[in-house]
Design a protein around this motif. Sequence first.
Motif, PDB file in Angstrom:
ATOM      1  N   MET A   1      34.240  73.063  15.050  1.00 52.70           N
ATOM      2  CA  MET A   1      35.227  72.278  15.735  1.00 52.70           C
ATOM      3  C   MET A   1      34.981  72.372  17.237  1.00 52.70           C
ATOM      4  SD  MET A   1      39.380  72.574  15.475  1.00 52.70           S
ATOM      5  CE  MET A   1      39.631  74.249  15.997  1.00 52.70           C
ATOM      6  N   ALA A   2      34.968  71.265  17.911  1.00 46.46           N
ATOM      7  CA  ALA A   2      34.745  71.225  19.353  1.00 46.46           C
ATOM      8  C   ALA A   2      36.072  71.054  20.081  1.00 46.46           C
ATOM      9  CB  ALA A   2      33.810  70.071  19.704  1.00 46.46           C
ATOM     10  N   VAL A   3      36.096  71.478  21.343  1.00 48.43           N
ATOM     11  CA  VAL A   3      37.308  71.299  22.138  1.00 48.43           C
ATOM     12  C   VAL A   3      37.547  69.806  22.369  1.00 48.43           C
ATOM     13  CG1 VAL A   3      37.240  73.541  23.258  1.00 48.43           C
ATOM     14  CG2 VAL A   3      36.049  71.640  24.302  1.00 48.43           C
ATOM     15  N   SER A   4      38.809  69.444  22.442  1.00 49.65           N
ATOM     16  CA  SER A   4      39.163  68.043  22.638  1.00 49.65           C
ATOM     17  C   SER A   4      39.227  67.709  24.131  1.00 49.65           C
ATOM     18  CB  SER A   4      40.521  67.744  21.998  1.00 49.65           C
ATOM     19  OG  SER A   4      41.556  68.399  22.718  1.00 49.65           O
ATOM     20  N   ASP A   5      39.169  66.423  24.427  1.00 47.69           N
ATOM     21  CA  ASP A   5      39.314  65.973  25.815  1.00 47.69           C
ATOM     22  C   ASP A   5      40.655  66.414  26.387  1.00 47.69           C
ATOM     23  OD1 ASP A   5      36.815  64.786  25.721  1.00 47.69           O
ATOM     24  OD2 ASP A   5      37.608  62.781  25.289  1.00 47.69           O
ATOM     25  N   GLU A   6      41.702  66.430  25.559  1.00 49.97           N
ATOM     26  CA  GLU A   6      43.026  66.851  26.013  1.00 49.97           C
ATOM     27  C   GLU A   6      43.047  68.337  26.370  1.00 49.97           C
ATOM     28  OE1 GLU A   6      42.580  65.150  23.025  1.00 49.97           O
ATOM     29  OE2 GLU A   6      43.174  63.196  23.806  1.00 49.97           O
ATOM     30  N   GLU A   7      42.383  69.162  25.562  1.00 51.01           N
ATOM     31  CA  GLU A   7      42.322  70.596  25.852  1.00 51.01           C
ATOM     32  C   GLU A   7      41.547  70.849  27.142  1.00 51.01           C
ATOM     33  OE1 GLU A   7      42.426  72.653  21.447  1.00 51.01           O
ATOM     34  OE2 GLU A   7      40.605  71.592  22.051  1.00 51.01           O
ATOM     35  N   ILE A   8      40.469  70.119  27.340  1.00 51.03           N
ATOM     36  CA  ILE A   8      39.684  70.259  28.571  1.00 51.03           C
ATOM     37  C   ILE A   8      40.512  69.840  29.769  1.00 51.03           C
ATOM     38  CG2 ILE A   8      37.672  69.389  29.831  1.00 51.03           C
ATOM     39  CD1 ILE A   8      36.264  69.157  27.057  1.00 51.03           C
ATOM     40  N   ALA A   9      41.209  68.721  29.675  1.00 49.22           N
ATOM     41  CA  ALA A   9      42.046  68.235  30.781  1.00 49.22           C
ATOM     42  C   ALA A   9      43.139  69.244  31.114  1.00 49.22           C
ATOM     43  CB  ALA A   9      42.649  66.881  30.434  1.00 49.22           C
ATOM     44  N   HIS A  10      43.748  69.836  30.089  1.00 50.69           N
ATOM     45  CA  HIS A  10      44.800  70.831  30.320  1.00 50.69           C
ATOM     46  C   HIS A  10      44.235  72.037  31.064  1.00 50.69           C
ATOM     47  CE1 HIS A  10      47.403  74.293  29.078  1.00 50.69           C
ATOM     48  NE2 HIS A  10      48.300  73.474  29.583  1.00 50.69           N
ATOM     49  N   ALA A  11      43.088  72.549  30.642  1.00 52.35           N
ATOM     50  CA  ALA A  11      42.482  73.706  31.298  1.00 52.35           C
ATOM     51  C   ALA A  11      42.123  73.378  32.745  1.00 52.35           C
ATOM     52  CB  ALA A  11      41.239  74.164  30.531  1.00 52.35           C
ATOM     53  N   LEU A  12      41.565  72.212  32.985  1.00 50.04           N
ATOM     54  CA  LEU A  12      41.223  71.818  34.355  1.00 50.04           C
ATOM     55  C   LEU A  12      42.473  71.669  35.217  1.00 50.04           C
ATOM     56  CD1 LEU A  12      38.331  69.299  33.654  1.00 50.04           C
ATOM     57  CD2 LEU A  12      38.146  71.539  34.757  1.00 50.04           C
ATOM     58  N   ASP A  13      43.540  71.136  34.635  1.00 52.48           N
ATOM     59  CA  ASP A  13      44.802  71.019  35.370  1.00 52.48           C
ATOM     60  C   ASP A  13      45.367  72.387  35.721  1.00 52.48           C
ATOM     61  OD1 ASP A  13      44.796  68.248  35.392  1.00 52.48           O
ATOM     62  OD2 ASP A  13      46.186  68.049  33.699  1.00 52.48           O
ATOM     63  N   LEU A  14      45.304  73.321  34.777  1.00 52.13           N
ATOM     64  CA  LEU A  14      45.816  74.673  35.029  1.00 52.13           C
ATOM     65  C   LEU A  14      45.133  75.313  36.231  1.00 52.13           C
ATOM     66  CD1 LEU A  14      46.211  76.545  31.618  1.00 52.13           C
ATOM     67  CD2 LEU A  14      47.992  76.040  33.283  1.00 52.13           C
TER      68      LEU A  14
END
Length: 107
Positions: free
Chosen positions: A1-14
């Motif tokens: 399972m790969a990380v989703s675009d939403e998970e990446i966006a959340h981490a970058l926002d944090l």
Amino acid sequence: MAVSDEEIAHALDLFADLGSLSTRKMFGGLGMYHAGNIFAVLMSDGRLLLKGQGEMQARLDEMGLKRWTYQREGKAPASMPYWELPDSALDDAEEAVMLARAAIAHL
């Protein structure tokens, strides 16, 4: 399972207040870099882990955070120098950035 675009966006926002960040996909997850140094990993299962070196290792342990460990068949468990962010930091960019800055200071 790969990380989703939403998970990446959340981490970058944090971690946005850290300034210039770069990322690299790896092993279904994502490495997060500041000034060319990896400081966090977004795992393929969605967990966000912060790198701890030097004094930061003890601080993360004292906070009671879970360390990333794995075990290969027939081998002893191995620990990596990454700890899961506390749940409170996953919803609070100020706390996440404070912890990330402390981790980056010990890289």
